[in-house]
Design a protein around this motif. Sequence first.
Motif, PDB file in Angstrom:
ATOM      1  N   ASP A 158       0.827  -1.208   0.000  1.00  0.00           N
ATOM      2  CA  ASP A 158       0.000   0.000   0.000  1.00  0.00           C
ATOM      3  C   ASP A 158       0.863   1.259   0.000  1.00  0.00           C
ATOM      4  N   ARG A 159       1.964   1.230   0.739  1.00  0.00           N
ATOM      5  CA  ARG A 159       2.850   2.395   0.761  1.00  0.00           C
ATOM      6  C   ARG A 159       3.507   2.621  -0.599  1.00  0.00           C
ATOM      7  N   ARG A 160       3.928   1.551  -1.249  1.00  0.00           N
ATOM      8  CA  ARG A 160       4.546   1.702  -2.571  1.00  0.00           C
ATOM      9  C   ARG A 160       3.528   2.217  -3.583  1.00  0.00           C
ATOM     10  N   HIS A 161       2.311   1.718  -3.522  1.00  0.00           N
ATOM     11  CA  HIS A 161       1.265   2.188  -4.429  1.00  0.00           C
ATOM     12  C   HIS A 161       0.985   3.675  -4.202  1.00  0.00           C
ATOM     13  N   TYR A 162       0.942   4.074  -2.938  1.00  0.00           N
ATOM     14  CA  TYR A 162       0.704   5.474  -2.577  1.00  0.00           C
ATOM     15  C   TYR A 162       1.826   6.356  -3.134  1.00  0.00           C
ATOM     16  N   TYR A 163       3.073   5.926  -2.969  1.00  0.00           N
ATOM     17  CA  TYR A 163       4.205   6.688  -3.513  1.00  0.00           C
ATOM     18  C   TYR A 163       4.106   6.783  -5.035  1.00  0.00           C
ATOM     19  N   ASP A 164       3.857   5.660  -5.698  1.00  0.00           N
ATOM     20  CA  ASP A 164       3.812   5.656  -7.157  1.00  0.00           C
ATOM     21  C   ASP A 164       2.724   6.586  -7.684  1.00  0.00           C
ATOM     22  N   CYS A 165       1.594   6.631  -6.991  1.00  0.00           N
ATOM     23  CA  CYS A 165       0.479   7.462  -7.446  1.00  0.00           C
ATOM     24  C   CYS A 165       0.722   8.940  -7.175  1.00  0.00           C
TER      25      CYS A 165
ATOM     26  N   THR B  52      -5.968  15.633 -11.403  1.00  0.00           N
ATOM     27  CA  THR B  52      -6.230  14.210 -11.182  1.00  0.00           C
ATOM     28  C   THR B  52      -5.981  13.406 -12.457  1.00  0.00           C
ATOM     29  N   ILE B  53      -6.367  13.967 -13.606  1.00  0.00           N
ATOM     30  CA  ILE B  53      -6.078  13.297 -14.879  1.00  0.00           C
ATOM     31  C   ILE B  53      -4.570  13.179 -15.072  1.00  0.00           C
ATOM     32  N   ALA B  54      -3.841  14.250 -14.769  1.00  0.00           N
ATOM     33  CA  ALA B  54      -2.379  14.234 -14.879  1.00  0.00           C
ATOM     34  C   ALA B  54      -1.785  13.140 -14.004  1.00  0.00           C
ATOM     35  N   GLN B  55      -2.324  13.001 -12.821  1.00  0.00           N
ATOM     36  CA  GLN B  55      -1.847  11.991 -11.876  1.00  0.00           C
ATOM     37  C   GLN B  55      -2.039  10.590 -12.442  1.00  0.00           C
ATOM     38  N   ALA B  56      -3.182  10.348 -13.086  1.00  0.00           N
ATOM     39  CA  ALA B  56      -3.461   9.027 -13.665  1.00  0.00           C
ATOM     40  C   ALA B  56      -2.540   8.741 -14.843  1.00  0.00           C
ATOM     41  N   ILE B  57      -2.328   9.733 -15.706  1.00  0.00           N
ATOM     42  CA  ILE B  57      -1.419   9.549 -16.840  1.00  0.00           C
ATOM     43  C   ILE B  57      -0.010   9.256 -16.335  1.00  0.00           C
ATOM     44  N   ALA B  58       0.430  10.000 -15.315  1.00  0.00           N
ATOM     45  CA  ALA B  58       1.761   9.786 -14.746  1.00  0.00           C
ATOM     46  C   ALA B  58       1.903   8.379 -14.192  1.00  0.00           C
ATOM     47  N   LYS B  59       0.848   7.872 -13.540  1.00  0.00           N
ATOM     48  CA  LYS B  59       0.891   6.513 -12.998  1.00  0.00           C
ATOM     49  C   LYS B  59       1.088   5.497 -14.121  1.00  0.00           C
ATOM     50  N   GLY B  60       0.391   5.687 -15.242  1.00  0.00           N
ATOM     51  CA  GLY B  60       0.548   4.770 -16.369  1.00  0.00           C
ATOM     52  C   GLY B  60       1.938   4.805 -16.964  1.00  0.00           C
ATOM     53  N   ILE B  61       2.542   5.989 -17.022  1.00  0.00           N
ATOM     54  CA  ILE B  61       3.892   6.117 -17.579  1.00  0.00           C
ATOM     55  C   ILE B  61       4.915   5.432 -16.675  1.00  0.00           C
ATOM     56  N   THR B  62       4.847   5.696 -15.375  1.00  0.00           N
ATOM     57  CA  THR B  62       5.829   5.111 -14.453  1.00  0.00           C
ATOM     58  C   THR B  62       5.685   3.597 -14.382  1.00  0.00           C
TER      59      THR B  62
ATOM     60  N   ILE C 261     -12.739   6.507 -16.734  1.00  0.00           N
ATOM     61  CA  ILE C 261     -11.897   7.475 -17.438  1.00  0.00           C
ATOM     62  C   ILE C 261     -10.488   7.479 -16.862  1.00  0.00           C
ATOM     63  N   LEU C 262     -10.379   7.390 -15.534  1.00  0.00           N
ATOM     64  CA  LEU C 262      -9.050   7.351 -14.930  1.00  0.00           C
ATOM     65  C   LEU C 262      -8.272   6.115 -15.376  1.00  0.00           C
ATOM     66  N   GLN C 263      -8.962   4.986 -15.527  1.00  0.00           N
ATOM     67  CA  GLN C 263      -8.295   3.788 -16.054  1.00  0.00           C
ATOM     68  C   GLN C 263      -7.832   4.024 -17.486  1.00  0.00           C
ATOM     69  N   GLN C 264      -8.675   4.697 -18.270  1.00  0.00           N
ATOM     70  CA  GLN C 264      -8.297   5.033 -19.644  1.00  0.00           C
ATOM     71  C   GLN C 264      -7.052   5.919 -19.655  1.00  0.00           C
ATOM     72  N   CYS C 265      -6.986   6.868 -18.712  1.00  0.00           N
ATOM     73  CA  CYS C 265      -5.826   7.769 -18.640  1.00  0.00           C
ATOM     74  C   CYS C 265      -4.561   6.999 -18.271  1.00  0.00           C
ATOM     75  N   LYS C 266      -4.664   6.057 -17.335  1.00  0.00           N
ATOM     76  CA  LYS C 266      -3.504   5.234 -16.990  1.00  0.00           C
ATOM     77  C   LYS C 266      -3.025   4.449 -18.217  1.00  0.00           C
TER      78      LYS C 266
END
Length: 570
Positions: A193-200, A270-280, A383-388
């Motif tokens: 959970d901590r790693r997921h929180y950091y990544d997001c 929030t959209i930016a955050q989702a796109i960033a998560k998909g890139i990382t 939509i957030l899944q689509q952004c990821k």
Amino acid sequence: MKLRDVQVASIGDRTTILRSRTWDRLKFEVEYSLQKGTTANSYLIQAEKTALIDPPGESFTKIYLEQLQQQLEFTQLDYVILGHVNPNRCVTLKELLELAPQITFICAKAGAVALRAAFPEKELKISVAREEEVLDLGLGHKLQFIPVPTSRWPDELYTYDSLTRILFSDKLFGAHVCGDEIFDEGWKLLDEDRRHYYDCLHAAQSRQVEIALNKFTSLSVSFYAPGHGPLVRYSKSRLNHDYRLWSQQQKERDLTVALIYASAYGNTGTIAQAIAKGITKAGVAVESINCESAEPSEIHALVEKCDGFIIGSPTLGGHMPTQVQTALGIVLSVAAKNKLAGVFGSYGWSGEAVDEIESKLQDAGYHFGFDTIRVKFKPSDTILQQCKEAGTDFAQALKKAKKIRAPRQPISDSQIDRTEQAVGRIVGSLCVVSAKRGEVTSAMLASWVTQASFNPPGLTVAVAKDRAIESIVHTGDEFVLNILKEGMNLRRHFLQPFAPGEDRFVGLATQASENGCPILSDALAYLECSVHSRLDCGDHWLVYAIVNNGQMLQPTGMTAIHHRKSGSQY
């Protein structure tokens, strides 16, 4: 069990925590996607002067203020210290101002601007916290302020009490889990959970994370008091090390994407955050810049060094904000035409800003890594899944353009060939993993599947970190393993590329399992599984799952087997 409550406890000399808790998912933001509940942690220091740190957002306003009133008379409240300001928190602050109009807000400079914009009709008492400034509450409580602006929170402010040696760390060191434990006694259970929180939240601003960590080294910290999740006492050194390691890993990646945006109401952010998560997820670094608070020179330097860039904007009065116009001008003048581009944004009634950015980049000759994303109002889970997925596609396109391959062991080419051939002789059953969480449904073709235990019956599935389904097969999630029979129909369907957010089951006969995930009616058999744990294995997660139920769908037929020529590909 209550769906929401406020847990109150003493955590130090005259220091109380008020943990607003929910066991349900709180809101749409990316970091809440695991749906394990969360806590919004607020802190009260009652010395000669009284200070309240980080009241929660509107989801908890009523129950929080009722509980706070049991701790003090509102007339006794002197200061409200804000780690960051957002519209959600301002709902609680408005109610608090009605009860305690005498309070002085302490926040960073950008937070003061946000507060005045949120309450234009009020004469607010605001004190802007300066670097290492000290507020003496009396009885030994001296609060030191440490502002560290980030792209996501330009007004980020940490607070340190030299008496209790508590560092109130707001968005750092948190986790979105809900339970009765105030401290992190069972901290090993929090690793995922901590790693997921950091990544997001932090992977896209790892440089600022390192700045904050460096500023903390001179402090004698007893424990971290974050804005979400358990207080960090028993794993303080370990988590500090992990944050440094994860931030360093971002810096060492071969490719970097510049994510440049502004966000009027938080939706574009929030959209930016989702796109960033998909890139990382795909092994590419992201550096986010909020152009509302960044200097043009900072944007110029990032655009110059990045391998690709993505620009996001809200639409205000039919136009993009001035800061985005400035950033776009810098991009057009600095970014080489061979750099991959992307555009996204949110809007209320029209989306001219997104169209204008897209048009200018197209006219300039840039190629796009995903179809432009336009979101009306708040982004949904789907939509957030689509952004990821769009972010992952962007990263993969960047790797392909730069011909970046996964690093190999330092051995000879002939040995690589022999090893790859030998590893490729490992075969596995061909299956389709299907999963559903809330509105989001996904699936993938899998051949790295094996039974792992008899009692309880369990299996393992290897899931590449850049697969779309990865984000919904965390510990506690459920999925269906559809075991395929020999033949190409289902295999061919799931071998095709899917666009971000595209329905993987169009044209297929399906039925719902007991856990809600799709069953492929033409499969040979299926197993309903729940994820027990995950192991980080480089570019894959090894998912261990318990089998809860299963059934043969066809009495005859052989299990499809995937034979490979090489161990370097599926």
